[in-house]
Design an enzyme around this catalytic site. Structure first.
Site, PDB file in Angstrom:
ATOM      1  N   ASP A 110      -6.369  -3.477   9.200  1.00 53.80           N
ATOM      2  CA  ASP A 110      -7.625  -2.729   9.431  1.00 53.80           C
ATOM      3  C   ASP A 110      -7.325  -1.235   9.448  1.00 53.80           C
ATOM      4  O   ASP A 110      -8.007  -0.434   8.805  1.00 53.80           O
ATOM      5  CB  ASP A 110      -8.260  -3.115  10.772  1.00 53.80           C
ATOM      6  CG  ASP A 110      -8.968  -4.465  10.721  1.00 53.80           C
ATOM      7  OD1 ASP A 110      -9.167  -4.986   9.618  1.00 53.80           O
ATOM      8  OD2 ASP A 110      -9.317  -4.988  11.805  1.00 53.80           O
ATOM      9  N   GLY A 116       0.200 -13.618  -1.368  1.00 52.99           N
ATOM     10  CA  GLY A 116      -0.228 -12.218  -1.418  1.00 52.99           C
ATOM     11  C   GLY A 116      -1.558 -12.051  -0.706  1.00 52.99           C
ATOM     12  O   GLY A 116      -1.602 -11.726   0.485  1.00 52.99           O
ATOM     13  N   PHE A 140       7.279  -6.969  -2.401  1.00 53.79           N
ATOM     14  CA  PHE A 140       6.468  -5.730  -2.503  1.00 53.79           C
ATOM     15  C   PHE A 140       6.456  -4.950  -1.192  1.00 53.79           C
ATOM     16  O   PHE A 140       5.413  -4.434  -0.775  1.00 53.79           O
ATOM     17  CB  PHE A 140       5.022  -6.044  -2.910  1.00 53.79           C
ATOM     18  CG  PHE A 140       4.856  -6.727  -4.243  1.00 53.79           C
ATOM     19  CD1 PHE A 140       5.682  -6.404  -5.313  1.00 53.79           C
ATOM     20  CD2 PHE A 140       3.870  -7.694  -4.436  1.00 53.79           C
ATOM     21  CE1 PHE A 140       5.523  -7.030  -6.553  1.00 53.79           C
ATOM     22  CE2 PHE A 140       3.704  -8.322  -5.660  1.00 53.79           C
ATOM     23  CZ  PHE A 140       4.529  -7.991  -6.722  1.00 53.79           C
ATOM     24  N   ARG A 145      -5.981   0.127   6.080  1.00 51.73           N
ATOM     25  CA  ARG A 145      -6.980   0.291   5.009  1.00 51.73           C
ATOM     26  C   ARG A 145      -7.707   1.631   5.111  1.00 51.73           C
ATOM     27  O   ARG A 145      -8.089   2.208   4.089  1.00 51.73           O
ATOM     28  CB  ARG A 145      -7.942  -0.900   5.030  1.00 51.73           C
ATOM     29  CG  ARG A 145      -7.252  -2.139   4.478  1.00 51.73           C
ATOM     30  CD  ARG A 145      -7.945  -3.450   4.786  1.00 51.73           C
ATOM     31  NE  ARG A 145      -7.118  -4.559   4.292  1.00 51.73           N
ATOM     32  CZ  ARG A 145      -7.300  -5.834   4.614  1.00 51.73           C
ATOM     33  NH1 ARG A 145      -8.269  -6.182   5.425  1.00 51.73           N
ATOM     34  NH2 ARG A 145      -6.494  -6.757   4.119  1.00 51.73           N
ATOM     35  N   GLY A 167      -6.489  15.771 -24.806  1.00 52.71           N
ATOM     36  CA  GLY A 167      -5.133  15.325 -25.154  1.00 52.71           C
ATOM     37  C   GLY A 167      -4.080  15.781 -24.162  1.00 52.71           C
ATOM     38  O   GLY A 167      -3.124  15.049 -23.875  1.00 52.71           O
ATOM     39  N   GLU A 183      -2.526  -3.522   0.325  1.00 54.94           N
ATOM     40  CA  GLU A 183      -3.210  -3.672   1.630  1.00 54.94           C
ATOM     41  C   GLU A 183      -4.572  -4.351   1.470  1.00 54.94           C
ATOM     42  O   GLU A 183      -5.545  -4.039   2.167  1.00 54.94           O
ATOM     43  CB  GLU A 183      -3.284  -2.330   2.370  1.00 54.94           C
ATOM     44  CG  GLU A 183      -1.863  -1.837   2.672  1.00 54.94           C
ATOM     45  CD  GLU A 183      -1.723  -0.905   3.836  1.00 54.94           C
ATOM     46  OE1 GLU A 183      -2.642  -0.852   4.669  1.00 54.94           O
ATOM     47  OE2 GLU A 183      -0.671  -0.240   3.916  1.00 54.94           O
ATOM     48  N   SER A 203      -9.447  -5.150  -3.950  1.00 54.15           N
ATOM     49  CA  SER A 203     -10.894  -4.890  -3.816  1.00 54.15           C
ATOM     50  C   SER A 203     -11.644  -6.196  -3.550  1.00 54.15           C
ATOM     51  O   SER A 203     -12.625  -6.221  -2.809  1.00 54.15           O
ATOM     52  CB  SER A 203     -11.435  -4.253  -5.101  1.00 54.15           C
ATOM     53  OG  SER A 203     -11.027  -2.914  -5.180  1.00 54.15           O
ATOM     54  N   GLU A 204     -11.156  -7.269  -4.167  1.00 51.31           N
ATOM     55  CA  GLU A 204     -11.830  -8.566  -3.992  1.00 51.31           C
ATOM     56  C   GLU A 204     -11.703  -9.036  -2.536  1.00 51.31           C
ATOM     57  O   GLU A 204     -12.655  -9.557  -1.946  1.00 51.31           O
ATOM     58  CB  GLU A 204     -11.212  -9.597  -4.955  1.00 51.31           C
ATOM     59  CG  GLU A 204     -11.474  -9.312  -6.436  1.00 51.31           C
ATOM     60  CD  GLU A 204     -10.750  -8.081  -6.997  1.00 51.31           C
ATOM     61  OE1 GLU A 204      -9.649  -7.739  -6.520  1.00 51.31           O
ATOM     62  OE2 GLU A 204     -11.310  -7.449  -7.913  1.00 51.31           O
ATOM     63  N   PRO A 214       6.493 -13.909  -2.386  1.00 47.97           N
ATOM     64  CA  PRO A 214       6.288 -14.190  -3.814  1.00 47.97           C
ATOM     65  C   PRO A 214       5.065 -15.078  -4.070  1.00 47.97           C
ATOM     66  O   PRO A 214       4.330 -14.856  -5.027  1.00 47.97           O
ATOM     67  CB  PRO A 214       7.587 -14.902  -4.221  1.00 47.97           C
ATOM     68  CG  PRO A 214       8.618 -14.334  -3.280  1.00 47.97           C
ATOM     69  CD  PRO A 214       7.902 -14.086  -1.982  1.00 47.97           C
TER      70      PRO A 214
END
Ligand code: CAA
Length: 384
Positions: free
Chosen positions: A240, A131, A156, A243, A340, A363, A366-367, A128
């Protein structure tokens, strides 16, 4: 399109493509609605050898290379992203970590069952309050004779509910920071191991994501993976590989959205002609195809580097970063092309859009990928 793939890799790709489109794709929309776990898909995937692709044959796996694995995973993701994430965590993180760090007894005990998909694996790292920074985790494992007593909560966890075993990290020595984190193989049914709440998610709805709670959970000491203090390294090494798997999921979902959008553009008529005749749309189609191809090549090159035994940490992060951001652009554009109708459940692109959203998050966000890549480049100046 052709890539420098060998005959075996092409054969695996063709076999998985046929299976994924004939079997897995047919229930994906319904599962998205009902959140039904794809147990039947995974059972058949186990029989086809897709649940232990990199496990050596002596432990019941296929001994396939990483390139074959990412091709297969992309095909499953093309058909059902929920099924693909279960396959990804199971293969890239769980099977691979036990194969790499496990002792002979652990490999004999677990790999065969995992490789056949009899047991699905999960990975408990995130908490919790931990992360992006897993070294801040607070789950503890205290040695008591021939067991470790584990206490804490993981969050998660992909396949937290439907897995049979979980690789869980916990602190065995608080003072040693990340060097005090260890990894354990914890089986379902172990007393004090409770599956907590299940998340209600935007996408990947047929893949369960849960809390795992450990309350004085007594784990046999023989289930320690690697040595005490190896847990952080085990997790980082696993990520690794994981990803590259997320890049493969991204490529698969992007290709599915693209194919659906192109098919629609060739059929839909407005202003007296097929919308695919309009240059504005043709340029979008060209850009989408180019982006998907770029991500595919990054995925394949990271996989090939891993197969060649080279350090692939930065390449895996680059592939994950680019591919996961790419698929979010592609699925958005696919909805735009459908107009639509793309916003409705009559077509699959709204599901692709929702499924893809988490790829830039799990996993490693992006940061975090940018941090890993820049650290790699600026190796000598890693700390601010
Ligand atoms: N391979 C092996 N070892 C590695 C490594 C790698 N790729 N990356 C780092 N390490 C080792 C370093 O060598 C170092 O070891 P030493 O201290 O012995 O030298 C140690 O780990 C710490 O390295 P850093 O100083 O670089 O660590 P950091 O804390 O500054 O940064 C991080 C690490 C990159 C931010 C890392 O914490 C990270 O990747 N964070 C994101 C976590 C993540 O991806 N979480 C997702 C969890 S899984 C999930 O999403 C759910 C699911 O089920 C799918």
């Amino acid at each position: 399109m052709s890539y420098p793939l060998n005959d075996e890799q092409l054969m695996i790709q063709a076999m998985v493509r046929e299976f994924a489109r004939k079997v897995v794709a047919t229930t994906a929309a319904e599962r998205d609605r009902t959140k039904e776990f794809p147990a039947d898909n995974l059972k058949q995937m186990g029989e086809l050898g897709l649940m232990g692709m990199a496990i050596p044959p002596e432990y019941g796996g296929e001994g396939a290379d990483t390139v074959s694995y990412v091709l297969a995973l992309s095909e499953i993701a093309y058909a059902c992203a929920s099924t693909a994430v279960v396959m990804s965590v199971h293969n890239s993180i769980v099977c691979e970590s036990i194969n790499r760090w496990g002792n002979e007894e652990q490999k004999k005990k677990y790999l065969r069952r995992l490789a056949r998909g009899k047991v699905i694996g999960a990975f408990g790292l995130t908490e919790p309050e931990a992360g992006s920074d897993p070294s801040a985790q607070t789950t503890t494992a205290e040695k008591d004779g021939d067991v470790y007593v584990v206490n804490g909560t993981k969050r998660f966890t992909t396949t937290g509910k439907n897995s049979g075993l979980v690789i869980v990290t916990a602190k065995t020595d608080e003072a040693k920071k990340h060097h005090g984190i260890s990894a354990f193989i914890i089986e379902k049914g172990t007393e004090g191991f409770i599956v907590g709440r299940e998340e209600d998610k935007l996408g990947l709805r047929a893949s369960d994501t849960t809390d795992l709670i450990f309350e004085n959970c007594r784990v046999p000491a023989e289930n320690l993976l690697g040595k005490e203090g190896d847990g952080f390294k085990i997790a980082m090494t696993a990520l690794d590989s994981g990803r590259i798997g997320i890049a493969a999921q991204s490529v698969g979902v992007a290709q599915a959205a693209f194919d659906a959008a192109v098919k629609y553009a060739k059929k839909r008529e407005q202003f007296g002609q097929k919308i695919s005749k309009f240059q504005g749309l043709r340029w979008i189609i060209a850009d989408m195809a180019t982006e998907i191809e770029a991500a595919r090549q990054l995925m394949l090159s990271a996989a090939a580097m891993k197969d060649a035994g080279k350090n692939f940490t930065a390449q895996a992060s680059m592939a994950k970063l680019f591919a996961s951001e790419m698929v979010n652009r592609i699925t958005g554009k696919a909805i735009q092309m459908f107009g639509g109708y793309g916003f409705t459940k009559d077509y699959p692109v709204e599901r692709f859009y929702r499924d893809a959203r988490v790829f830039t998050i799990y996993e490693g966000t992006s940061e975090i990928q940018r941090l890993v890549i820049s650290n790699h480049i600026l190796k000598d100046k890693r700390k601010p």
